[in-house]
Scaffold this motif. Structure first.
Motif, PDB file in Angstrom:
ATOM      1  N   LYS A  81       0.812  -1.222   0.000  1.00  0.00           N
ATOM      2  CA  LYS A  81       0.000   0.000   0.000  1.00  0.00           C
ATOM      3  C   LYS A  81       0.844   1.270   0.000  1.00  0.00           C
ATOM      4  CE  LYS A  81      -3.745   2.411   2.346  1.00  0.00           C
ATOM      5  NZ  LYS A  81      -4.782   2.357   3.415  1.00  0.00           N
ATOM      6  N   THR A  82       1.800   1.355   0.915  1.00  0.00           N
ATOM      7  CA  THR A  82       2.637   2.564   0.973  1.00  0.00           C
ATOM      8  C   THR A  82       3.398   2.768  -0.323  1.00  0.00           C
ATOM      9  OG1 THR A  82       2.879   2.337   3.372  1.00  0.00           O
ATOM     10  CG2 THR A  82       4.503   3.693   2.217  1.00  0.00           C
ATOM     11  N   ARG A  83       3.908   1.676  -0.876  1.00  0.00           N
ATOM     12  CA  ARG A  83       4.650   1.756  -2.132  1.00  0.00           C
ATOM     13  C   ARG A  83       3.759   2.241  -3.268  1.00  0.00           C
ATOM     14  NH1 ARG A  83       7.916  -3.512  -4.377  1.00  0.00           N
ATOM     15  NH2 ARG A  83       8.623  -2.695  -6.403  1.00  0.00           N
ATOM     16  N   ILE A  84       2.543   1.718  -3.346  1.00  0.00           N
ATOM     17  CA  ILE A  84       1.607   2.132  -4.396  1.00  0.00           C
ATOM     18  C   ILE A  84       1.248   3.597  -4.235  1.00  0.00           C
ATOM     19  CG2 ILE A  84      -0.721   1.799  -5.327  1.00  0.00           C
ATOM     20  CD1 ILE A  84      -0.442  -1.179  -4.567  1.00  0.00           C
ATOM     21  N   GLU A  85       0.970   4.032  -2.995  1.00  0.00           N
ATOM     22  CA  GLU A  85       0.600   5.435  -2.756  1.00  0.00           C
ATOM     23  C   GLU A  85       1.739   6.361  -3.172  1.00  0.00           C
ATOM     24  OE1 GLU A  85      -2.257   6.413  -2.107  1.00  0.00           O
ATOM     25  OE2 GLU A  85      -3.349   4.953  -0.895  1.00  0.00           O
ATOM     26  N   LEU A  86       2.972   5.981  -2.877  1.00  0.00           N
ATOM     27  CA  LEU A  86       4.115   6.804  -3.268  1.00  0.00           C
ATOM     28  C   LEU A  86       4.263   6.862  -4.792  1.00  0.00           C
ATOM     29  CD1 LEU A  86       6.773   5.722  -0.601  1.00  0.00           C
ATOM     30  CD2 LEU A  86       5.625   7.954  -0.794  1.00  0.00           C
ATOM     31  N   LEU A  87       4.051   5.731  -5.453  1.00  0.00           N
ATOM     32  CA  LEU A  87       4.109   5.716  -6.916  1.00  0.00           C
ATOM     33  C   LEU A  87       3.040   6.637  -7.510  1.00  0.00           C
ATOM     34  CD1 LEU A  87       4.662   1.896  -7.573  1.00  0.00           C
ATOM     35  CD2 LEU A  87       6.253   3.731  -8.179  1.00  0.00           C
ATOM     36  N   LEU A  88       1.859   6.604  -6.941  1.00  0.00           N
ATOM     37  CA  LEU A  88       0.769   7.447  -7.436  1.00  0.00           C
ATOM     38  C   LEU A  88       1.063   8.923  -7.195  1.00  0.00           C
ATOM     39  CD1 LEU A  88      -2.279   5.271  -6.338  1.00  0.00           C
ATOM     40  CD2 LEU A  88      -1.397   5.572  -8.653  1.00  0.00           C
ATOM     41  N   GLU A  89       1.660   9.238  -6.057  1.00  0.00           N
ATOM     42  CA  GLU A  89       2.038  10.626  -5.784  1.00  0.00           C
ATOM     43  C   GLU A  89       3.082  11.106  -6.788  1.00  0.00           C
ATOM     44  OE1 GLU A  89       3.344  10.938  -1.764  1.00  0.00           O
ATOM     45  OE2 GLU A  89       1.404  10.298  -0.920  1.00  0.00           O
ATOM     46  N   ARG A  90       4.056  10.271  -7.064  1.00  0.00           N
ATOM     47  CA  ARG A  90       5.090  10.641  -8.029  1.00  0.00           C
ATOM     48  C   ARG A  90       4.511  10.776  -9.423  1.00  0.00           C
ATOM     49  NH1 ARG A  90       9.912   6.505  -7.159  1.00  0.00           N
ATOM     50  NH2 ARG A  90      10.809   7.804  -8.828  1.00  0.00           N
ATOM     51  N   PHE A  91       3.557   9.926  -9.761  1.00  0.00           N
ATOM     52  CA  PHE A  91       2.878  10.036 -11.050  1.00  0.00           C
ATOM     53  C   PHE A  91       2.171  11.377 -11.171  1.00  0.00           C
ATOM     54  CE2 PHE A  91      -1.144   9.578 -13.392  1.00  0.00           C
ATOM     55  CZ  PHE A  91      -0.676   9.247 -14.652  1.00  0.00           C
ATOM     56  N   GLU A  92       1.470  11.783 -10.119  1.00  0.00           N
ATOM     57  CA  GLU A  92       0.744  13.053 -10.135  1.00  0.00           C
ATOM     58  C   GLU A  92       1.701  14.236 -10.301  1.00  0.00           C
ATOM     59  OE1 GLU A  92      -2.460  13.720 -10.226  1.00  0.00           O
ATOM     60  OE2 GLU A  92      -2.978  11.593 -10.267  1.00  0.00           O
ATOM     61  N   ARG A  93       2.895  14.111  -9.730  1.00  0.00           N
ATOM     62  CA  ARG A  93       3.879  15.190  -9.854  1.00  0.00           C
ATOM     63  C   ARG A  93       4.589  15.175 -11.203  1.00  0.00           C
ATOM     64  NH1 ARG A  93       5.554  13.520  -4.528  1.00  0.00           N
ATOM     65  NH2 ARG A  93       7.419  12.576  -5.469  1.00  0.00           N
TER      66      ARG A  93
END
Length: 381
Positions: A81-93
């Motif tokens: 979960k934490t890894r996916i959330e971080l990937l999604l945050e980086r995608f948004e940026r």
């Protein structure tokens, strides 16, 4: 030894319980399916292969086995979960993300990450297939609501796929990681479409429409009208060029089971015809793609089953029955099906090289047995 050399006889009826038993024997207590118990490189559980195997067990009257697999995936996703959330945050940026940072495509049988296998890890098809298979499992069981215990992992996978479906990644054969592949998009489409309809998510159906349009605009051969094996970004905006202009038999997934296109859709009909012309062997098996060098480019059991499935959807029952008969003939004296078999067009020198390196093709391959079960089910239901 392949089926053409055997002096025993086995029927589809006899192969059915053997196939189910082999799958059950090679399912880890935690729920993961061993891709092949006697082939060292396949001593893992792939989300893609496993979801198709689980679906075969569902349609074969073994829902407990299927449930164990889908539930095996659940804690793996939650752990990420934490890894996916971080990937999604980086995608948004708009950050650049390296391929090794994405989720893995296969795991140890007890759910641990696989850090040592030589093949590419970034594959999206397994996550889409898991979503599709999960919904099919509930549908077959008559369930109309998503259990709360699995809702969080489903949401994580949905968000992950919605963000990264246009990202180049390895195909279902662990190849061409810098390209995009129709079969991968088919799996993503199938998973998001299934969740969209099951959970009433019209936003996911809109994403599916975008994926379908992307395939039509970028993956259809401009002159011949069939779906090409792969495309790659040109890095000059949102433009793409053909990475491999031939056809891959995994494009059959666009029709069954994910139904991006109906069998009689012009694009699908042209793709099926191209597969028949380029990849069907003289004795009726189906190869992966024309320039395949893995074990000399043999005919694959699971792809032949898929061809039979799509043929049945096309109204060609005879071709489907012939595909089933061809598969049954490839079983050894114990009823075990290999991953692939040599044929008249096999490059014998390349084949011998693979034999020296890895031994005979993987046998029994659980995915082969699974797709035999699916085709047999389709023919007798």
């Amino acid at each position: 030894m392949n089926g053409q050399e055997q002096d025993w006889h086995i029927t589809a009826e006899q192969l059915t319980p053997i196939s189910k038993q082999l799958i059950i024997w090679n399912q880890h207590p935690s729920g993961g399916y061993t891709a092949c118990p006697l082939f060292a490189n396949y001593a893992y559980s792939w989300l893609r292969d496993g979801s198709f195997i689980a679906n075969a067990m569902d349609v074969s009257g073994e829902p407990e086995s299927a449930a164990d697999f889908y539930n095996w995936v659940n804690p793996i996703i939650l752990r990420m979960k934490t890894r996916i959330e971080l990937l999604l945050e980086r995608f948004e940026r708009g950050d650049s993300i390296e391929q090794h940072e994405f989720l893995h495509t296969r795991y140890q049988l007890d759910g641990r990450d696989d850090h040592n296998a030589e093949w590419g890890h970034f594959q999206l098809d397994g996550y889409g297939t898991w979503l599709w298979g999960l919904v099919e499992h509930y549908r077959i069981a008559g369930q109309t609501e998503m259990p709360e215990t699995i809702a969080d992992s489903v949401d994580l996978v949905v968000r992950y796929l919605c963000a990264f479906w246009e990202q180049p990644n390895f195909d279902c054969w662990e190849e061409r990681g810098d390209q995009l592949h129709p079969s991968t998009l088919a799996c993503i489409y199938g998973g998001l479409e299934a969740i969209g309809r099951f959970n009433g998510r019209t936003d996911l159906l809109e994403i599916c429409a975008q994926i379908k349009q992307f395939i039509v605009e970028h993956m259809v051969h401009p002159e011949r009208g069939y779906v090409v094996k792969s495309i790659q970004p040109t890095y000059t905006g949102n433009e793409y060029e053909i990475g491999y202009g031939g056809v891959d038999a995994s494009a059959l997934w666009l029709c069954e089971p994910f139904q991006v296109f109906a069998a009689d859709h012009p694009v699908m009909a042209a793709t099926i015809s191209k597969i028949e012309a380029d990849l069907k062997t003289t004795d009726g098996g189906i190869r992966r793609y024309s320039e395949d060098e893995y074990y000399g480019g043999g005919a694959w059991i699971l792809l032949t089953a898929w061809y039979g499935w799509v043929s049945l959807a096309s109204g060609k029952r005879l071709e489907a029955e012939q595909a089933l008969q061809w598969i049954v003939k490839q079983a050894d004296s114990l009823g075990r099906l290999p991953e692939q078999v040599a044929h008249a067009e096999t490059d014998s020198e390349v084949y011998q090289g693979w034999l020296s390196r890895l031994g005979t093709p993987a046998t029994p391959l659980l995915w082969s047995h699974a797709m035999f079960l699916v085709l047999n089910f389709q023919l007798v239901k």
